[in-house]
Design a protein around this motif. Structure first.
Motif, PDB file in Angstrom:
ATOM      1  N   LYS A  21      38.061  34.453  41.529  1.00 58.21           N
ATOM      2  CA  LYS A  21      37.286  33.223  41.731  1.00 58.21           C
ATOM      3  C   LYS A  21      36.970  32.598  40.377  1.00 58.21           C
ATOM      4  CE  LYS A  21      34.901  33.865  46.147  1.00 58.21           C
ATOM      5  NZ  LYS A  21      33.572  33.919  46.806  1.00 58.21           N
ATOM      6  N   PHE A  72      41.105  29.854  43.296  1.00 56.03           N
ATOM      7  CA  PHE A  72      41.411  31.279  43.255  1.00 56.03           C
ATOM      8  C   PHE A  72      42.546  31.451  42.259  1.00 56.03           C
ATOM      9  CE2 PHE A  72      39.393  30.949  47.412  1.00 56.03           C
ATOM     10  CZ  PHE A  72      38.596  32.087  47.436  1.00 56.03           C
ATOM     11  N   LYS A 110      41.440  35.314  49.790  1.00 55.20           N
ATOM     12  CA  LYS A 110      40.853  33.979  49.671  1.00 55.20           C
ATOM     13  C   LYS A 110      39.717  33.718  50.652  1.00 55.20           C
ATOM     14  CE  LYS A 110      44.931  32.052  47.478  1.00 55.20           C
ATOM     15  NZ  LYS A 110      45.942  30.970  47.443  1.00 55.20           N
TER      16      LYS A 110
END
Length: 360
Positions: A143, A158, A234
């Protein structure tokens, strides 16, 4: 040296954890990168401590290093600072074959990570976290982001690193508050994961205990997060569990306007959420008290008058995790048994009924 492998479908990497490993930076980086130019990004607190040391280690094995520095603090996680770093890299002739190394805490990791993700549509990235919060949480998982006004991490991506280097010895230079902040995320993971980490947390009764057990705390926390990320890179499902304490915590952090650190806000958020679910009969009786005791042991805050502000619900409803008009609230039935409850956004005020924590 402890190595944790993060195996993902499109990008895998190692997390190397060991005391004193910073001195091995050159060898470790050369094991994953060919010779290239490196943007070594750090903030005004960390740069004087470690930037020259790391740059020299990299140059000793043939890398060309440019040191970049930005003002320490959350305010630097901005588009303006991102633009400034991008301009510096462009002026120094960085191209797609070069790389970025983030050397510092969570702000540095987020900012430099997003810099790597966006410069020329993405160049190589390595994370070297030097704060406890970054070592046990934000440096692993990919992140990256910057803030916009008072909204945290609203612009990001990401973007996985090629390597993470964790040296617990860097924690020795942290102020007590900065050290303890990261422990909030460790207690979060311990509550989610149970097992050895929770037993270790039960033995921590001071900041000195955190330092004495920093390597093991990092190993357990990173291994849990790596397992979650490998199952859900994700945040489509399982990874949402890592948001325990964050829904309320982010709201309180935003309202505090800089007076609360992230880990402190997560501490408050975990306790508030656990109390709410305990009162609804969905969490084991007494767990709120147990969390409070573990957090109190190192002087982390467990409540805030900001919980009583009506504005806290506006922040929660506008949280970026709001999906299709619903918020997924993360709680634990008991230590080691996390769960997700989806609540319509319009019902969130009634469901949460947030109030100041009062446990005996």
């Amino acid at each position: 040296m402890k190595m944790i492998r993060v195996d993902l479908p499109d990008h895998s990497y190692n997390v190397e954890i060991e005391n004193g490993i910073l001195s091995c930076t050159g060898q470790l980086v050369s094991s994953v990168w060919s010779q290239r130019k490196i943007a070594l990004v750090s903030d005004s607190n960390v740069a004087p401590l470690y930037q020259d040391q790391v740059a020299e280690a990299l140059e000793a094995v043939g890398f060309s290093v440019r040191n970049y520095q930005f003002p320490a603090g959350e305010a630097s996680k901005s588009l303006a600072v991102l633009e400034d770093l991008t301009q510096q890299m462009a002026a120094d002739g960085f191209n797609r074959d070069d790389g970025v190394i983030a050397l510092g805490g969570g702000v540095t990791g987020d900012l430099a990570g997003f810099l790597a993700a966006t410069y020329m549509r993405g160049i190589s990235l390595i994370q070297i976290p030097t704060s406890l919060l970054a070592q046990v949480d934000s440096s692993v998982g990919g992140k990256t982001a910057v803030d916009l006004d008072n909204t945290k991490n609203i612009i990001g991506a990401f973007y996985q690193p090629d390597l993470v280097i964790i040296d617990p010895d860097t924690l020795q230079t942290l102020k007590t508050r900065d050290l303890v902040e990261g422990y909030g995320e460790i207690v979060k993971v311990a509550a989610l994961s149970d097992g050895d980490l929770w037993q270790l947390v039960e033995s921590i009764n001071s900041p000195a205990d955190i330092l004495a057990n920093a390597k093991e705390l990092s190993i357990h926390s990173v291994q849990y997060k790596a397992n979650v990320v490998m199952g859900d890179e994700k945040e489509g499902g399982l990874r949402q569990l890592l948001n325990f304490g964050h829904t309320i915590g982010h709201a309180v952090e935003a309202l505090a306007d800089g007076d609360l650190r992230h880990g402190e806000a997560v501490s408050i958020g975990m306790v508030a959420m656990t109390q709410i679910f305990e009162e609804k009969g969905l969490t084991r009786p007494g767990l709120t008290q147990t969390l409070v005791e573990r957090l109190d042991a190192v002087d982390l805050p467990t409540t805030s008058v900001l919980l009583e502000s009506p504005k806290v619900f506006d922040k929660i409803k506008n949280d970026k995790k709001n999906r299709d008009g619903h918020l997924n609230l993360i709680y634990v039935h008991q230590v080691g048994a996390p769960a997700i409850k989806s609540i319509p956004s319009e019902d969130i005020r009634e469901f949460l009924d947030i109030k100041a924590i009062n446990v005996s």
